[in-house]
Motif scaffolding. Structure first.
Motif, short mmCIF file in Angstrom:
data_model
loop_
_atom_site.label_atom_id
_atom_site.label_comp_id
_atom_site.label_asym_id
_atom_site.label_seq_id
_atom_site.Cartn_x
_atom_site.Cartn_y
_atom_site.Cartn_z
N ASP A 259 0.84 -1.20 0.00
CA ASP A 259 0.00 0.00 0.00
C ASP A 259 0.88 1.26 0.00
O ASP A 259 1.98 1.26 0.55
N GLN A 260 0.35 2.31 -0.59
CA GLN A 260 1.09 3.56 -0.69
C GLN A 260 0.24 4.73 -0.21
O GLN A 260 -0.99 4.68 -0.25
N VAL A 261 0.92 5.78 0.22
CA VAL A 261 0.29 7.06 0.49
C VAL A 261 1.01 8.11 -0.34
O VAL A 261 2.24 8.21 -0.29
N LEU A 262 0.25 8.87 -1.13
CA LEU A 262 0.80 9.94 -1.94
C LEU A 262 0.46 11.27 -1.28
O LEU A 262 -0.72 11.56 -1.01
N VAL A 263 1.48 12.07 -0.99
CA VAL A 263 1.28 13.34 -0.28
C VAL A 263 1.85 14.47 -1.11
O VAL A 263 2.99 14.39 -1.60
N LYS A 264 1.06 15.53 -1.27
CA LYS A 264 1.53 16.71 -1.99
C LYS A 264 0.86 17.95 -1.40
O LYS A 264 -0.02 17.84 -0.52
N LYS A 265 1.26 19.10 -1.91
CA LYS A 265 0.63 20.34 -1.46
C LYS A 265 -0.83 20.35 -1.90
O LYS A 265 -1.15 20.04 -3.05
N ALA A 266 -1.73 20.71 -0.99
CA ALA A 266 -3.16 20.72 -1.29
C ALA A 266 -3.53 21.94 -2.13
O ALA A 266 -2.85 22.98 -2.07
N PRO A 267 -4.62 21.83 -2.90
CA PRO A 267 -5.08 22.98 -3.68
C PRO A 267 -5.82 24.01 -2.84
O PRO A 267 -6.22 25.07 -3.35
N VAL A 268 -6.03 23.72 -1.55
CA VAL A 268 -6.72 24.65 -0.65
C VAL A 268 -5.76 25.05 0.46
O VAL A 268 -4.73 24.41 0.69
N THR A 269 -6.09 26.14 1.14
CA THR A 269 -5.28 26.60 2.26
C THR A 269 -6.16 26.81 3.48
O THR A 269 -7.39 26.88 3.39
N CYS A 270 -5.51 26.93 4.63
CA CYS A 270 -6.20 27.34 5.86
C CYS A 270 -6.00 28.84 6.02
O CYS A 270 -4.86 29.33 5.98
N ARG A 271 -7.10 29.56 6.18
CA ARG A 271 -7.04 31.03 6.30
C ARG A 271 -7.25 31.41 7.77
O ARG A 271 -8.37 31.39 8.28
N LEU A 272 -6.16 31.72 8.45
CA LEU A 272 -6.21 32.05 9.87
C LEU A 272 -6.37 33.56 10.07
O LEU A 272 -5.66 34.35 9.44
N ILE A 273 -7.29 33.93 10.94
CA ILE A 273 -7.47 35.35 11.29
C ILE A 273 -6.42 35.74 12.31
O ILE A 273 -6.25 35.09 13.34
N ARG A 274 -5.70 36.82 11.99
CA ARG A 274 -4.66 37.32 12.89
C ARG A 274 -5.03 38.73 13.34
O ARG A 274 -5.37 39.60 12.54
N LEU A 275 -4.95 38.96 14.66
CA LEU A 275 -5.26 40.25 15.25
C LEU A 275 -4.03 40.92 15.85
O LEU A 275 -3.86 42.12 15.75
N ALA A 276 -3.19 40.12 16.46
CA ALA A 276 -1.99 40.66 17.10
C ALA A 276 -0.86 40.74 16.08
O ALA A 276 -0.77 39.92 15.17
N GLU A 277 0.00 41.72 16.25
CA GLU A 277 1.16 41.86 15.37
C GLU A 277 2.33 41.07 15.97
O GLU A 277 3.36 41.64 16.35
N ARG A 278 2.16 39.77 16.05
CA ARG A 278 3.22 38.91 16.57
C ARG A 278 3.79 38.08 15.44
O ARG A 278 3.05 37.47 14.68
N SER A 279 5.11 38.06 15.34
CA SER A 279 5.74 37.25 14.31
C SER A 279 5.69 35.78 14.70
O SER A 279 5.47 35.42 15.86
N PHE A 280 5.91 34.92 13.71
CA PHE A 280 5.96 33.48 13.98
C PHE A 280 7.04 33.17 15.01
O PHE A 280 6.85 32.32 15.90
N PHE A 281 8.16 33.86 14.94
CA PHE A 281 9.28 33.56 15.83
C PHE A 281 8.99 34.01 17.26
O PHE A 281 9.42 33.37 18.22
N ARG A 282 8.22 35.08 17.40
CA ARG A 282 7.82 35.49 18.75
C ARG A 282 6.86 34.48 19.35
O ARG A 282 6.98 34.10 20.52
N ILE A 283 5.87 34.05 18.54
CA ILE A 283 4.93 33.03 19.01
C ILE A 283 5.68 31.76 19.39
O ILE A 283 5.42 31.14 20.43
N LEU A 284 6.64 31.38 18.55
CA LEU A 284 7.43 30.19 18.82
C LEU A 284 8.15 30.30 20.16
O LEU A 284 8.13 29.37 20.97
N ARG A 285 8.77 31.44 20.39
CA ARG A 285 9.50 31.64 21.64
C ARG A 285 8.57 31.57 22.85
O ARG A 285 8.87 30.92 23.86
N GLU A 286 7.40 32.22 22.74
CA GLU A 286 6.46 32.24 23.87
C GLU A 286 5.89 30.85 24.14
O GLU A 286 5.80 30.42 25.31
#
Length: 292
Positions: A259-286
């Motif tokens: 059996d096989q599993v084929l994985v690739k980038k999806a044609p859809v995305t997740c659209r996240l609402i962002r309110l705070a001006e926090r970078s990914f690296f700040r969130i990561l650190r916290e």
């Protein structure tokens, strides 16, 4: 001649809640009253979102098409399932943390109503997150595609023995693994199971896939970062394996030898609402600090 200004359309806010958290029901009721006072419609709260993802009815699809935003009352697990549920409709998602760490959720429960006020005023931004598409191939028959925000994982399930797997990128075999499993993670999922298995953290701005072995029986088995336009093919190669494929940590499907599993980038995305001006690296650190 008299011109009558058309009334602006009233937004409809959807709610997905984790019904295993008693606080979620209370907050949903408070939210409904708050929105009603402002003449804003709230969709019927959705629960048991895992089951809804697996078998969405036409009635559910119709309800989803009417939503302008979705507010998720839960933790990262509830948000992951919600992302899979609404991705096809392009609905932005606001995560409200009722869990422990809340890596993906945007706000804590105490900030909910100020956040809703900002949503109504249009004071927010949308962050697009890459998702994965996975197809299971069994006896040359292809399953319907499923989507993941975090990862697609083949593991040995509850069996004590390792499983044998081959990983290929496109038509090129990159490795044969004896391991507890293999993870294909998105950049968002790089901070989840992938990180626990020793894989790299990848900024969500970079569209790529991460292939990470779980407890491999080889010193040279290392994680691999794969371009977004490739397809990763994972094949179970041992006859005695008890492999299971899971998507975003949900109950998995068994896999047999070949059996096989084929994985690739999806044609859809997740659209996240962002309110705070926090970078990914700040969130990561916290969040890393909280997880200690």
């Amino acid at each position: 001649m008299c011109f009558v200004k058309e009334a602006e359309p009233v937004p409809t806010v959807g709610v997905v809640l984790n019904d295993e958290k008693p606080q979620a029901q209370e907050v949903a009721a408070e939210m409904a009253a708050w929105l009603s006072d402002r003449n804003i419609a709230m969709g019927i709260p959705l629960t048991k979102v895992t089951e809804l993802v697996q078998s969405p009815s036409e009635e559910l699809r119709s309800r989803l098409r009417q939503l302008d935003w979705v507010v998720v009352l839960g933790g990262d697990g509830t948000l992951l399932n919600t992302a899979r549920l609404v991705a096809h409709y392009g609905i932005p998602v606001l995560g409200v943390n009722l869990g422990r760490l809340g890596f993906l959720t945007e706000i804590e429960i105490g900030d909910l109503f100020p956040a809703l006020q900002r949503l109504i005023a249009g004071d927010y931004r949308i962050e697009e997150r890459m998702m994965l598409e996975a197809v299971l191939v069994h006896q040359d028959k292809f399953s319907d595609p499923v989507y993941a925000l975090n990862d697609v994982v083949i593991t040995k399930g509850d069996h004590p023995r390792m499983i044998q797997m081959e990983a290929a990128v496109g038509n090129e075999v990159v490795g044969n693994y004896a391991a507890d499993g293999l993870i294909v993670a998105s950049p968002t999922g790089s901070t989840a199971y992938n990180l626990s298995a020793g894989g790299p953290i990848v900024s969500p701005e970079i569209h790529a896939m991460i292939l990470t072995p779980i407890c491999p029986h080889a010193m040279d088995a290392r994680p691999l970062v794969v371009p977004q336009d490739e397809t990763i093919r994972l094949t179970v190669t041992n006859a005695h394996g008890h492999a299971v494929v899971t998507v975003d940590g949900q109950p998995g499907l068994p896999m047999l030898c070949g059996d096989q599993v084929l994985v690739k980038k999806a044609p859809v995305t997740c659209r996240l609402i962002r309110l705070a001006e926090r970078s990914f690296f700040r969130i990561l650190r916290e969040k890393m600090r909280q997880g200690r």
